[in-house]
Design a protein around this motif. Structure first.
Motif, short mmCIF file in Angstrom:
data_model
loop_
_atom_site.label_atom_id
_atom_site.label_comp_id
_atom_site.label_asym_id
_atom_site.label_seq_id
_atom_site.Cartn_x
_atom_site.Cartn_y
_atom_site.Cartn_z
N GLY A 281 137.64 35.34 -19.69
CA GLY A 281 138.48 34.52 -20.55
C GLY A 281 139.49 33.76 -19.73
O GLY A 281 139.44 33.76 -18.50
N PRO A 282 140.44 33.13 -20.39
CA PRO A 282 141.45 32.33 -19.68
C PRO A 282 142.32 33.16 -18.72
O PRO A 282 142.85 32.63 -17.76
CB PRO A 282 142.29 31.72 -20.78
N ASP A 283 142.44 34.45 -18.99
CA ASP A 283 143.26 35.32 -18.13
C ASP A 283 142.43 36.08 -17.11
O ASP A 283 142.94 36.96 -16.43
CB ASP A 283 144.04 36.32 -19.00
N GLY A 284 141.14 35.77 -17.01
CA GLY A 284 140.28 36.43 -16.05
C GLY A 284 139.26 37.35 -16.73
O GLY A 284 139.00 37.25 -17.92
N VAL A 285 138.73 38.27 -15.95
CA VAL A 285 137.68 39.17 -16.43
C VAL A 285 138.28 40.42 -17.05
O VAL A 285 139.23 40.99 -16.52
CB VAL A 285 136.75 39.58 -15.26
N VAL A 286 137.74 40.81 -18.20
CA VAL A 286 138.03 42.11 -18.80
C VAL A 286 136.71 42.74 -19.19
O VAL A 286 135.69 42.06 -19.32
CB VAL A 286 138.97 42.03 -20.04
N TYR A 287 136.73 44.03 -19.38
CA TYR A 287 135.55 44.77 -19.79
C TYR A 287 135.83 45.37 -21.16
O TYR A 287 136.87 45.96 -21.38
CB TYR A 287 135.23 45.87 -18.77
N GLU A 288 134.87 45.19 -22.07
CA GLU A 288 135.00 45.72 -23.42
C GLU A 288 133.95 46.80 -23.63
O GLU A 288 132.79 46.62 -23.26
CB GLU A 288 134.81 44.61 -24.46
N ALA A 289 134.37 47.90 -24.22
CA ALA A 289 133.45 48.99 -24.53
C ALA A 289 133.69 49.44 -25.96
O ALA A 289 134.82 49.36 -26.46
CB ALA A 289 133.67 50.16 -23.57
N GLU A 290 132.64 49.90 -26.61
CA GLU A 290 132.80 50.43 -27.96
C GLU A 290 131.92 51.64 -28.18
O GLU A 290 130.88 51.80 -27.55
CB GLU A 290 132.54 49.37 -29.02
#
Length: 72
Positions: A25-34
């Motif tokens: 995203g605009p703020d860089g990479v994040v990882y999403e888990a569910e």
């Protein structure tokens, strides 16, 4: 990254991770888990250094309603 893996596994505990996604995203990479807890979806966002940025709360299917009254 190993830090992300550790953070997600610790947060999920014994629950089976249903989805894991890398999001840029605009703020860089994040990882999403569910995963599911008692039939309710739990989702977290984790920074590349393993910091949990958001989530971990159980979500149900009801809509959030803001009941605050605005008085002018």
């Amino acid at each position: 990254p190993e830090a992300v893996k550790s953070a997600i596994l610790e947060a999920a505990g014994t629950h089976k991770i249903r989805e894991l996604e890398e999001v840029t995203g605009p703020d860089g990479v994040v990882y999403e888990a569910e995963w599911l807890v008692d039939g309710k979806e739990v989702e977290i966002e984790v920074a590349p250094d393993g910091t949990i940025l958001d989530g971990g709360d159980e979500e149900d299917d009801s809509d959030d309603v803001d009941d605050e009254d605005d008085e002018g």
